[in-house]
Design a protein around this motif. Sequence first.
Motif, mmCIF file in Angstrom:
data_model
loop_
_atom_site.group_PDB
_atom_site.id
_atom_site.type_symbol
_atom_site.label_atom_id
_atom_site.label_comp_id
_atom_site.label_asym_id
_atom_site.label_seq_id
_atom_site.Cartn_x
_atom_site.Cartn_y
_atom_site.Cartn_z
ATOM 1 N N GLY A 62 0.761 -1.239 0.000
ATOM 2 C CA GLY A 62 0.000 0.000 0.000
ATOM 3 C C GLY A 62 0.789 1.284 0.000
ATOM 4 O O GLY A 62 0.217 2.371 -0.110
ATOM 5 N N ALA A 63 2.126 1.218 0.102
ATOM 6 C CA ALA A 63 2.912 2.454 0.116
ATOM 7 C C ALA A 63 2.972 3.106 -1.258
ATOM 8 O O ALA A 63 3.158 4.318 -1.367
ATOM 9 C CB ALA A 63 4.325 2.182 0.628
ATOM 10 N N LEU A 64 2.823 2.307 -2.317
ATOM 11 C CA LEU A 64 2.864 2.845 -3.679
ATOM 12 C C LEU A 64 1.453 3.178 -4.149
ATOM 13 O O LEU A 64 0.592 2.287 -4.186
ATOM 14 C CB LEU A 64 3.488 1.841 -4.642
ATOM 15 N N PRO A 65 1.168 4.404 -4.526
ATOM 16 C CA PRO A 65 -0.166 4.741 -5.033
ATOM 17 C C PRO A 65 -0.558 3.926 -6.264
ATOM 18 O O PRO A 65 -1.738 3.677 -6.492
ATOM 19 C CB PRO A 65 -0.036 6.235 -5.382
ATOM 20 N N CYS A 66 0.434 3.487 -7.021
ATOM 21 C CA CYS A 66 0.163 2.736 -8.248
ATOM 22 C C CYS A 66 -0.133 1.267 -7.991
ATOM 23 O O CYS A 66 -0.487 0.524 -8.913
ATOM 24 C CB CYS A 66 1.343 2.857 -9.215
ATOM 25 N N TYR A 67 0.001 0.829 -6.734
ATOM 26 C CA TYR A 67 -0.199 -0.586 -6.409
ATOM 27 C C TYR A 67 -0.933 -0.665 -5.085
ATOM 28 O O TYR A 67 -0.327 -0.772 -4.018
ATOM 29 C CB TYR A 67 1.158 -1.302 -6.323
ATOM 30 N N ALA A 68 -2.258 -0.612 -5.165
ATOM 31 C CA ALA A 68 -3.039 -0.545 -3.931
ATOM 32 C C ALA A 68 -4.487 -0.927 -4.195
ATOM 33 O O ALA A 68 -4.929 -1.018 -5.347
ATOM 34 C CB ALA A 68 -2.975 0.866 -3.334
ATOM 35 N N LEU A 69 -5.208 -1.141 -3.118
ATOM 36 C CA LEU A 69 -6.641 -1.396 -3.180
ATOM 37 C C LEU A 69 -7.376 -0.112 -2.841
ATOM 38 O O LEU A 69 -7.056 0.553 -1.853
ATOM 39 C CB LEU A 69 -7.039 -2.491 -2.183
ATOM 40 N N TYR A 70 -8.374 0.229 -3.666
ATOM 41 C CA TYR A 70 -9.103 1.475 -3.464
ATOM 42 C C TYR A 70 -10.603 1.202 -3.346
ATOM 43 O O TYR A 70 -11.177 0.430 -4.109
ATOM 44 C CB TYR A 70 -8.848 2.431 -4.630
ATOM 45 N N ARG A 71 -11.211 1.869 -2.385
ATOM 46 C CA ARG A 71 -12.653 1.738 -2.165
ATOM 47 C C ARG A 71 -13.416 2.534 -3.223
ATOM 48 O O ARG A 71 -13.006 3.650 -3.584
ATOM 49 C CB ARG A 71 -13.018 2.246 -0.766
ATOM 50 N N THR A 72 -14.518 1.962 -3.692
ATOM 51 C CA THR A 72 -15.347 2.645 -4.688
ATOM 52 C C THR A 72 -16.616 3.189 -4.032
ATOM 53 O O THR A 72 -16.873 2.955 -2.849
ATOM 54 C CB THR A 72 -15.704 1.686 -5.838
ATOM 55 N N TRP A 113 7.021 5.540 -8.966
ATOM 56 C CA TRP A 113 8.312 5.188 -8.373
ATOM 57 C C TRP A 113 9.377 4.943 -9.429
ATOM 58 O O TRP A 113 10.562 5.139 -9.161
ATOM 59 C CB TRP A 113 8.152 4.007 -7.431
ATOM 60 N N HIS A 114 8.980 4.548 -10.636
ATOM 61 C CA HIS A 114 9.949 4.421 -11.729
ATOM 62 C C HIS A 114 10.465 5.784 -12.191
ATOM 63 O O HIS A 114 11.483 5.862 -12.886
ATOM 64 C CB HIS A 114 9.309 3.702 -12.922
ATOM 65 N N ALA A 172 4.799 13.623 -1.234
ATOM 66 C CA ALA A 172 4.149 13.638 -2.546
ATOM 67 C C ALA A 172 3.462 12.310 -2.834
ATOM 68 O O ALA A 172 2.366 12.268 -3.405
ATOM 69 C CB ALA A 172 5.170 13.960 -3.634
ATOM 70 N N SER A 173 4.097 11.209 -2.448
ATOM 71 C CA SER A 173 3.511 9.894 -2.668
ATOM 72 C C SER A 173 2.240 9.719 -1.854
ATOM 73 O O SER A 173 1.220 9.212 -2.350
ATOM 74 C CB SER A 173 4.523 8.806 -2.311
ATOM 75 N N LYS A 174 2.277 10.121 -0.591
ATOM 76 C CA LYS A 174 1.105 10.003 0.273
ATOM 77 C C LYS A 174 -0.035 10.890 -0.226
ATOM 78 O O LYS A 174 -1.209 10.495 -0.193
ATOM 79 C CB LYS A 174 1.477 10.361 1.705
ATOM 80 N N ALA A 209 -0.754 -1.187 -11.185
ATOM 81 C CA ALA A 209 0.061 -0.560 -12.226
ATOM 82 C C ALA A 209 1.493 -0.351 -11.740
ATOM 83 O O ALA A 209 2.002 0.771 -11.678
ATOM 84 C CB ALA A 209 -0.568 0.765 -12.639
ATOM 85 N N LEU A 210 2.157 -1.442 -11.417
ATOM 86 C CA LEU A 210 3.478 -1.376 -10.806
ATOM 87 C C LEU A 210 4.528 -0.810 -11.753
ATOM 88 O O LEU A 210 5.418 -0.063 -11.345
ATOM 89 C CB LEU A 210 3.891 -2.776 -10.341
#
Length: 358
Positions: A229-239, A272-273, A282-284, A249-250
């Motif tokens: 969950g630290a990476l915004p591109c790789y996480a679970l999001y509530r709808t 992160w790339h 910025a990431s948070k 999207a790693l």
Amino acid sequence: MSTPPLLAGLKVIDLTRNLPGPYATQWLADMGAQVTKVEPPAGDEARMLPPLFAGVNRGKAELRLDFRQEADKRKLLDLVAEADVLVEGFRPGVLADMGLGWPVLQACNAKLVLCSITGYGQDSPWAHRAGHDLNFMAMSGALDQMRTADGDIPMSNVQWGDLAGGTLTALVGLLAALLDAQRNGRGRHVDVSMTHGVFAQLVTPLATGQLWKPQLGHRPGPREDMLNGALPCYALYRTADERFLAVGALEHRFWLRFCEAVGRREWADLHWHRGLLPHSHASKALRVEVATLLAGRPLAHWADLFETVDACVTPVLTMDEAIGHPLFVQRASLREVDSGTGQRVQALELPVRFLDSR
């Protein structure tokens, strides 16, 4: 697609009960092995759950023996003399106490592979302790890796300790020992500890923990590691409808497609790339923005949007939704079997497909 009988002629004796051992021998049976399930006079406790028992014991010959009786021990040894594999799940020393230890079995059949599946291994400090999947997950450190942002640990309804730590680890070990026995004419005792089997799955947190510990001052906790969950591109999001969307999207190319699909091209280089550090402000902040956006529409909206966008973004399906999804229907991932009570129940198919190139 039917599974070819690649293990035809392989004779397996299954003394195990409940889930880890029976599921391992079920996969062997699915691949053509002749499996004889040996139960105590009272039967396998899993029979109290007919769909479970049928799901991991279908197509096996069944026999009930009382190892307190010399005649029944002799019957088992007669089976052992002709068998290739014996799988058992007693605590260490129990078989030996019944006069059926490894030296006795090996003397009966030098090529026999004995696979023992236990909670903590044959010779560990906890060898004689009882345990279940939850305990194996807890002691391995894997359960703590599932801790949520608010500190809770979810109770998984999938038995990873039994299945990854037990079933799959046992299959790897016993098939390797079988190959060795075929080559060298000598069987082996395969010692499978379910707790150690789960511990061996901690590949990523072990590696990333060493990477981030100097920066954080501790091993990463909830939402502090790259894949929790630290990476915004790789996480679970509530709808909007209290469902969840899995954004995986790693790699940057997938993140770019995600950003374009949701109309946020300005996020494209926040990855992160591209130098966005996982624990930075910025990431948070980006994670909050992504969460806010995705929470604005129901899951069906996002699922439809990403159906044709190759960005590693998928809905989190319920079990019923997964069962009915073309992904599993097309590969015939379920079959109907007799539960033993006169009812037909659903059971899982072997997930491996053997493709014939001819």
